[in-house]
Design an enzyme around this catalytic site. Sequence first.
Site, PDB file in Angstrom:
ATOM      1  N   ASN A   8      30.745 -23.846 -33.568  1.00  0.00           N
ATOM      2  CA  ASN A   8      31.461 -25.125 -33.676  1.00  0.00           C
ATOM      3  C   ASN A   8      30.419 -26.230 -33.596  1.00  0.00           C
ATOM      4  OD1 ASN A   8      33.056 -27.387 -33.476  1.00  0.00           O
ATOM      5  ND2 ASN A   8      33.759 -26.977 -31.374  1.00  0.00           N
ATOM      6  N   TRP A   9      30.120 -26.800 -34.765  1.00  0.00           N
ATOM      7  CA  TRP A   9      29.071 -27.834 -34.801  1.00  0.00           C
ATOM      8  C   TRP A   9      29.534 -29.135 -34.158  1.00  0.00           C
ATOM      9  CZ3 TRP A   9      26.647 -27.706 -40.458  1.00  0.00           C
ATOM     10  CH2 TRP A   9      25.998 -26.486 -40.640  1.00  0.00           C
ATOM     11  N   LYS A  10      30.845 -29.265 -33.934  1.00  0.00           N
ATOM     12  CA  LYS A  10      31.412 -30.550 -33.468  1.00  0.00           C
ATOM     13  C   LYS A  10      30.936 -31.664 -34.414  1.00  0.00           C
ATOM     14  CE  LYS A  10      31.175 -28.785 -28.792  1.00  0.00           C
ATOM     15  NZ  LYS A  10      31.785 -29.003 -27.500  1.00  0.00           N
ATOM     16  N   HIS A  94      41.332 -27.614 -30.138  1.00  0.00           N
ATOM     17  CA  HIS A  94      40.136 -27.678 -29.280  1.00  0.00           C
ATOM     18  C   HIS A  94      40.407 -28.667 -28.149  1.00  0.00           C
ATOM     19  CE1 HIS A  94      36.039 -28.397 -27.935  1.00  0.00           C
ATOM     20  NE2 HIS A  94      35.710 -27.274 -28.539  1.00  0.00           N
ATOM     21  N   GLU A  96      38.715 -30.903 -26.907  1.00  0.00           N
ATOM     22  CA  GLU A  96      38.314 -32.291 -27.186  1.00  0.00           C
ATOM     23  C   GLU A  96      39.381 -33.002 -28.001  1.00  0.00           C
ATOM     24  OE1 GLU A  96      34.472 -31.281 -28.801  1.00  0.00           O
ATOM     25  OE2 GLU A  96      33.829 -30.652 -26.799  1.00  0.00           O
ATOM     26  N   GLU A 165      38.824 -21.087 -23.877  1.00  0.00           N
ATOM     27  CA  GLU A 165      37.731 -22.017 -23.589  1.00  0.00           C
ATOM     28  C   GLU A 165      38.073 -22.823 -22.338  1.00  0.00           C
ATOM     29  OE1 GLU A 165      35.174 -22.820 -27.268  1.00  0.00           O
ATOM     30  OE2 GLU A 165      36.678 -24.376 -27.167  1.00  0.00           O
ATOM     31  N   GLY A 171      30.314 -27.401 -22.949  1.00  0.00           N
ATOM     32  CA  GLY A 171      29.240 -28.383 -23.016  1.00  0.00           C
ATOM     33  C   GLY A 171      28.653 -28.748 -21.667  1.00  0.00           C
ATOM     34  N   SER A 209      29.841 -22.860 -23.113  1.00  0.00           N
ATOM     35  CA  SER A 209      28.426 -22.685 -22.756  1.00  0.00           C
ATOM     36  C   SER A 209      27.929 -21.256 -22.976  1.00  0.00           C
ATOM     37  CB  SER A 209      28.176 -23.153 -21.313  1.00  0.00           C
ATOM     38  OG  SER A 209      28.471 -24.540 -21.189  1.00  0.00           O
ATOM     39  N   GLY A 230      29.486 -23.704 -29.171  1.00  0.00           N
ATOM     40  CA  GLY A 230      29.222 -25.106 -29.504  1.00  0.00           C
ATOM     41  C   GLY A 230      27.731 -25.380 -29.594  1.00  0.00           C
ATOM     42  N   GLY A 231      27.175 -25.931 -28.528  1.00  0.00           N
ATOM     43  CA  GLY A 231      25.774 -26.368 -28.514  1.00  0.00           C
ATOM     44  C   GLY A 231      24.792 -25.362 -29.087  1.00  0.00           C
TER      45      GLY A 231
HETATM   46  C1  PEP Z   1      33.025 -25.539 -28.044  1.00  0.00           C
HETATM   47  O1  PEP Z   1      32.830 -26.660 -28.454  1.00  0.00           O
HETATM   48  O2  PEP Z   1      33.972 -24.901 -28.486  1.00  0.00           O
HETATM   49  C2  PEP Z   1      32.117 -24.987 -27.025  1.00  0.00           C
HETATM   50  C3  PEP Z   1      32.403 -23.828 -26.490  1.00  0.00           C
HETATM   51  O3  PEP Z   1      31.015 -25.741 -26.715  1.00  0.00           O
HETATM   52  P1  PEP Z   1      29.743 -25.279 -25.839  1.00  0.00           P
HETATM   53  O4  PEP Z   1      29.350 -23.914 -26.350  1.00  0.00           O
HETATM   54  O5  PEP Z   1      28.697 -26.321 -26.148  1.00  0.00           O
HETATM   55  O6  PEP Z   1      30.168 -25.254 -24.425  1.00  0.00           O
END
Ligand code: PEP
Length: 247
Positions: A8-10, A94, A96, A165, A171, A209, A230-231
């Site tokens: 997930n590039w966000k 998500h 967010e 999640e 994040g 994470s 994500g990251g």
């Molecule tokens: C996400 O955005 O779905 C996510 C899990 O982010 P991160 O891996 O950065 O915690």
Amino acid sequence: MKKLIAGNWKMNGSLAANDALVRALVKGMEGDAGCSVAVCVPAPYLAQVQMLRAGSALELGAQDVSQHSEGAYTGEVSAAMLKEFGVRYTIVGHSERRQYHCETDALVAEKARAALAAGITPIVCVGETLAEREAGRTEEIVKRQLAAVIHANGHCISEIIVAYEPVWAIGTGKTATPGEAQQVHAVLRAQLKAATGHADRVHILYGGSMNAANAASLLAQPDIDGGLVGGASLKAADFLQIVRAAR
Ligand code: PEP
């Protein structure tokens, strides 16, 4: 069942950065990746990534979809539009979007329905906040979030993907321990089994994470069928290491 690793590039990327990242992923996935791999990219980059991944096993995903099929909904992107760009998956719900865009369980369920109707697999995100976890409400929250999607999607429910999640892990660098994640995944698995009424196994991804160092122990859990990353999906070497851990 093959595991799925979805990035997930966000709201990150640029034409130049995407070019380098996707070329590195495609190269790193040559031969048999041993699992399914996708990147969920910002909508303006779908066409670019669709071209860059052509001929490879890397699949394309979006990060959101409208619940409407067409019409006067300025700023929205329909599932049919995503489909035209080769999109196989779309994230819905998500945290967010639930938090910053006030998306409700009912809206998330409608978005999942719109995706399914266009032949796109929704990756439905569920997860509790830190306050909810500390209040002992984790199961209640994730079951409520998933129940809305089950209710709105009936017999299609075996076509979805679920991503657990925990909001406090996204994040933040704080990961659920493999045991904590497995516990919630088992709850979701039981709920999905009761809803589908047969043995079809729905993928349940873990997200929060996940990184090159912790992926293997999370992915070794019996009910963790992959990751939503994500990251760490923005760095080719890290993402490819997670992919390798999913083999
Ligand atoms: C996400 O955005 O779905 C996510 C899990 O982010 P991160 O891996 O950065 O915690």
